[in-house]
Design a protein around this motif. Structure first.
Motif, PDB file in Angstrom:
ATOM      1  N   SER A   3       5.943 -34.674   4.765  1.00 52.48           N
ATOM      2  CA  SER A   3       6.288 -35.237   3.463  1.00 52.48           C
ATOM      3  C   SER A   3       5.134 -35.126   2.488  1.00 52.48           C
ATOM      4  N   TYR A   4       3.915 -35.012   2.987  1.00 50.94           N
ATOM      5  CA  TYR A   4       2.757 -34.947   2.100  1.00 50.94           C
ATOM      6  C   TYR A   4       2.653 -33.568   1.475  1.00 50.94           C
ATOM      7  N   LEU A   5       2.375 -33.526   0.185  1.00 49.42           N
ATOM      8  CA  LEU A   5       2.342 -32.253  -0.514  1.00 49.42           C
ATOM      9  C   LEU A   5       1.026 -31.981  -1.207  1.00 49.42           C
ATOM     10  N   GLY A   6       0.435 -32.994  -1.870  1.00 44.62           N
ATOM     11  CA  GLY A   6      -0.732 -32.740  -2.701  1.00 44.62           C
ATOM     12  C   GLY A   6      -0.317 -32.042  -3.982  1.00 44.62           C
ATOM     13  N   HIS A   7      -1.254 -31.307  -4.595  1.00 48.21           N
ATOM     14  CA  HIS A   7      -0.952 -30.540  -5.809  1.00 48.21           C
ATOM     15  C   HIS A   7      -0.325 -31.430  -6.882  1.00 48.21           C
ATOM     16  N   GLN A   8      -1.044 -32.481  -7.224  1.00 44.65           N
ATOM     17  CA  GLN A   8      -0.529 -33.435  -8.200  1.00 44.65           C
ATOM     18  C   GLN A   8      -0.345 -32.805  -9.583  1.00 44.65           C
ATOM     19  N   LYS A   9      -1.265 -31.926  -9.988  1.00 47.86           N
ATOM     20  CA  LYS A   9      -1.184 -31.349 -11.334  1.00 47.86           C
ATOM     21  C   LYS A   9       0.072 -30.509 -11.533  1.00 47.86           C
ATOM     22  N   PRO A  10       0.382 -29.549 -10.625  1.00 50.00           N
ATOM     23  CA  PRO A  10       1.635 -28.801 -10.799  1.00 50.00           C
ATOM     24  C   PRO A  10       2.860 -29.709 -10.812  1.00 50.00           C
ATOM     25  N   ARG A  11       2.860 -30.725  -9.954  1.00 56.07           N
ATOM     26  CA  ARG A  11       3.979 -31.660  -9.932  1.00 56.07           C
ATOM     27  C   ARG A  11       4.137 -32.365 -11.277  1.00 56.07           C
ATOM     28  N   GLN A  12       2.993 -32.804 -11.822  1.00 54.32           N
ATOM     29  CA  GLN A  12       3.014 -33.522 -13.093  1.00 54.32           C
ATOM     30  C   GLN A  12       3.521 -32.632 -14.221  1.00 54.32           C
ATOM     31  N   ILE A  13       3.044 -31.399 -14.267  1.00 51.06           N
ATOM     32  CA  ILE A  13       3.486 -30.465 -15.306  1.00 51.06           C
ATOM     33  C   ILE A  13       4.993 -30.242 -15.224  1.00 51.06           C
ATOM     34  N   PHE A  14       5.483 -30.041 -14.005  1.00 52.39           N
ATOM     35  CA  PHE A  14       6.899 -29.763 -13.823  1.00 52.39           C
ATOM     36  C   PHE A  14       7.754 -30.972 -14.212  1.00 52.39           C
ATOM     37  N   CYS A  15       7.383 -32.143 -13.726  1.00 53.48           N
ATOM     38  CA  CYS A  15       8.172 -33.346 -14.003  1.00 53.48           C
ATOM     39  C   CYS A  15       8.149 -33.704 -15.483  1.00 53.48           C
ATOM     40  N   GLN A  16       7.020 -33.513 -16.132  1.00 53.63           N
ATOM     41  CA  GLN A  16       6.936 -33.809 -17.562  1.00 53.63           C
ATOM     42  C   GLN A  16       7.806 -32.848 -18.363  1.00 53.63           C
ATOM     43  N   SER A  17       7.877 -31.598 -17.948  1.00 49.40           N
ATOM     44  CA  SER A  17       8.739 -30.631 -18.631  1.00 49.40           C
ATOM     45  C   SER A  17      10.194 -31.054 -18.562  1.00 49.40           C
ATOM     46  N   LEU A  18      10.605 -31.531 -17.404  1.00 49.07           N
ATOM     47  CA  LEU A  18      11.981 -31.993 -17.246  1.00 49.07           C
ATOM     48  C   LEU A  18      12.224 -33.252 -18.067  1.00 49.07           C
ATOM     49  N   ALA A  19      11.281 -34.177 -18.031  1.00 45.95           N
ATOM     50  CA  ALA A  19      11.450 -35.446 -18.757  1.00 45.95           C
ATOM     51  C   ALA A  19      11.552 -35.228 -20.265  1.00 45.95           C
ATOM     52  N   LYS A  20      10.842 -34.204 -20.789  1.00 47.09           N
ATOM     53  CA  LYS A  20      10.860 -33.903 -22.225  1.00 47.09           C
ATOM     54  C   LYS A  20      11.980 -32.937 -22.600  1.00 47.09           C
ATOM     55  N   ASP A  21      12.852 -32.621 -21.621  1.00 52.74           N
ATOM     56  CA  ASP A  21      13.962 -31.694 -21.837  1.00 52.74           C
ATOM     57  C   ASP A  21      13.457 -30.315 -22.271  1.00 52.74           C
ATOM     58  N   LYS A  22      12.315 -29.915 -21.715  1.00 46.52           N
ATOM     59  CA  LYS A  22      11.733 -28.604 -22.027  1.00 46.52           C
ATOM     60  C   LYS A  22      11.496 -27.805 -20.747  1.00 46.52           C
ATOM     61  N   LEU A  23      12.362 -28.011 -19.770  1.00 40.12           N
ATOM     62  CA  LEU A  23      12.187 -27.353 -18.483  1.00 40.12           C
ATOM     63  C   LEU A  23      12.450 -25.856 -18.614  1.00 40.12           C
ATOM     64  N   HIS A  24      11.445 -25.064 -18.279  1.00 39.49           N
ATOM     65  CA  HIS A  24      11.591 -23.610 -18.332  1.00 39.49           C
ATOM     66  C   HIS A  24      12.541 -23.153 -17.239  1.00 39.49           C
ATOM     67  N   HIS A  25      13.251 -22.042 -17.487  1.00 33.80           N
ATOM     68  CA  HIS A  25      14.249 -21.589 -16.515  1.00 33.80           C
ATOM     69  C   HIS A  25      13.643 -20.830 -15.344  1.00 33.80           C
ATOM     70  N   ALA A  26      12.374 -20.407 -15.451  1.00 37.61           N
ATOM     71  CA  ALA A  26      11.769 -19.617 -14.373  1.00 37.61           C
ATOM     72  C   ALA A  26      10.295 -19.955 -14.245  1.00 37.61           C
ATOM     73  N   TRP A  27       9.863 -20.150 -13.004  1.00 36.11           N
ATOM     74  CA  TRP A  27       8.481 -20.544 -12.722  1.00 36.11           C
ATOM     75  C   TRP A  27       7.894 -19.621 -11.668  1.00 36.11           C
ATOM     76  N   ILE A  28       6.691 -19.133 -11.930  1.00 35.32           N
ATOM     77  CA  ILE A  28       5.932 -18.422 -10.903  1.00 35.32           C
ATOM     78  C   ILE A  28       4.980 -19.428 -10.260  1.00 35.32           C
ATOM     79  N   LEU A  29       5.119 -19.612  -8.958  1.00 31.91           N
ATOM     80  CA  LEU A  29       4.232 -20.496  -8.201  1.00 31.91           C
ATOM     81  C   LEU A  29       3.164 -19.609  -7.577  1.00 31.91           C
ATOM     82  N   ALA A  30       1.969 -19.622  -8.170  1.00 31.54           N
ATOM     83  CA  ALA A  30       0.935 -18.654  -7.833  1.00 31.54           C
ATOM     84  C   ALA A  30      -0.221 -19.310  -7.090  1.00 31.54           C
ATOM     85  N   GLY A  31      -0.697 -18.634  -6.064  1.00 34.75           N
ATOM     86  CA  GLY A  31      -1.841 -19.141  -5.309  1.00 34.75           C
ATOM     87  C   GLY A  31      -1.957 -18.441  -3.980  1.00 34.75           C
ATOM     88  N   ASP A  32      -3.010 -18.780  -3.238  1.00 35.71           N
ATOM     89  CA  ASP A  32      -3.231 -18.152  -1.942  1.00 35.71           C
ATOM     90  C   ASP A  32      -2.094 -18.443  -0.980  1.00 35.71           C
TER      91      ASP A  32
END
Length: 338
Positions: A3-32
């Motif tokens: 259940s533990y995920l970490g990565h608070q910043k990506p989560r915050q960005i995503f949730c805020q986009s949804l809350a502001k009704d500005k959720l982008h239709h496509a996301w690249i999840l980039a990293g190692d």
């Protein structure tokens, strides 16, 4: 899945986009690789597919209808694209035991264009039971050229209330036209404290020594560390560290390491150790208290080249591991081991 995920910043960005009704239709999840992008996509998918219940953040338990359907692989508004079985034999194994039962060499090289085309019926009607439809591509790097062009058409004319998550270990290699139509979320390696928390939750029976070994071996990648748990890499790394520290002049530890990795059943551990051994040597060189030497760096370079060539050239397992052990032991004589 833990259940533990970490990565608070990506989560915050995503949730805020949804809350502001500005959720982008496509996301690249980039990293190692192994850093947690797929876990994020899974929890983000659940978050969206459960949106009618108005969750305010990602759910950790996923103990609801959307979570149960996702776990069973039967949610009508969700699709996961990944590499399929390589051939008929592998396809039968996947049918009998699930796709996750296939090893790397049993998977196709690419995500095929036919898999992308099979998504189209999902887009022809409204979502069945959720507000959104979600497509996860793991990994977008694996799309064959025709498949990448096919998914691009969906990104250019996105179906209503459909969110795409493109997991990518090498986003710079994606088509520029795909990148331009997606919002990028970058995932950094987890810190040591986050790694410890995740490992304790995922494998509560681990000793503190094993956890510390896996934190070092994982290098900020929980996926890598959890894989190492499954194949018992902590034991092998402990032997390797002893070789680096002592030099193992009587070859007892090198022989033990080679013996443990020589059998056919040890193939996953062998592959993982080939990946880990040069990193372990580099770590020792970097953290040494005295100036690093050209000789030590040359040993690391030889080990890296040997580890890279071992599988493609089908080199003898025992000979490869014994030589890697010798190179690690040579670090002791260069004064690099702590």
């Amino acid at each position: 899945m833990t259940s533990y995920l970490g990565h608070q910043k990506p989560r915050q960005i995503f949730c805020q986009s949804l809350a502001k009704d500005k959720l982008h239709h496509a996301w690249i999840l980039a990293g190692d690789k192994g850093v947690g992008k797929a876990a994020f996509a899974q929890q983000a998918a659940h978050f969206l597919l459960n949106s009618r219940n108005q969750p305010v953040t990602f759910s950790e338990t996923q103990d609801d209808e959307a979570g149960h359907l996702l776990a069973a692989g039967s949610h009508p508004d969700f699709r996961l694209l990944s590499r399929g079985p390589k051939g008929d034999k592998e396809e039968k194994k996947a049918r009998d035991n699930g796709l996750a039962s296939l090893e790397e060499h049993e998977l196709a090289r690419n995500i095929k264009v036919d898999q992308v085309r099979a998504l189209q019926p999902l887009f022809q009607n409204q979502a069945s039971i959720s507000e959104y439809r979600v497509v996860v591509i793991d990994a977008a790097d694996d799309l064959e050229r025709a498949g990448a062009n096919a998914i691009l058409k969906n990104l250019e004319e996105p179906p209503k209330n459909t969110i795409f998550f493109l997991i990518s270990h090498m986003p710079d290699r994606l088509l520029p036209t795909i990148r331009s139509r997606c919002q990028m979320l970058r995932f950094e390696p987890l810190g040591d404290d986050e790694m410890r928390l995740l490992l304790k939750e995922a494998a509560p029976k681990l000793t503190e020594t094993d956890i510390e070994t896996l934190v070092l071996a994982g290098e900020g990648s929980p996926g890598r560390a959890l894989q190492y748990i499954e194949i018992g890499l902590a034991e092998l790394e402990d032997i390797a560290r002893k070789i680096i520290k002592t030099g193992d002049r009587d070859n007892r530890l090198k022989s033990e390491l080679a013996r443990k990795l020589a059998l056919k059943a040890a193939a996953p551990r062998y592959r993982a150790f080939l990946e880990r051994a040069p990193s372990l040597m580099a770590e020792q060189i970097k953290t040494a208290k005295i100036p690093r030497s050209i000789e030590a760096i040359d040993k690391w370079r030889e080990a890296s080249e040997l580890a890279t060539a071992a599988l493609p050239k089908a080199l003898d397992n025992q000979a490869v591991i014994f030589r890697l052990g010798s190179l690690m032991g040579d670090l002791a004589s260069t004064g690099q081991a702590k």
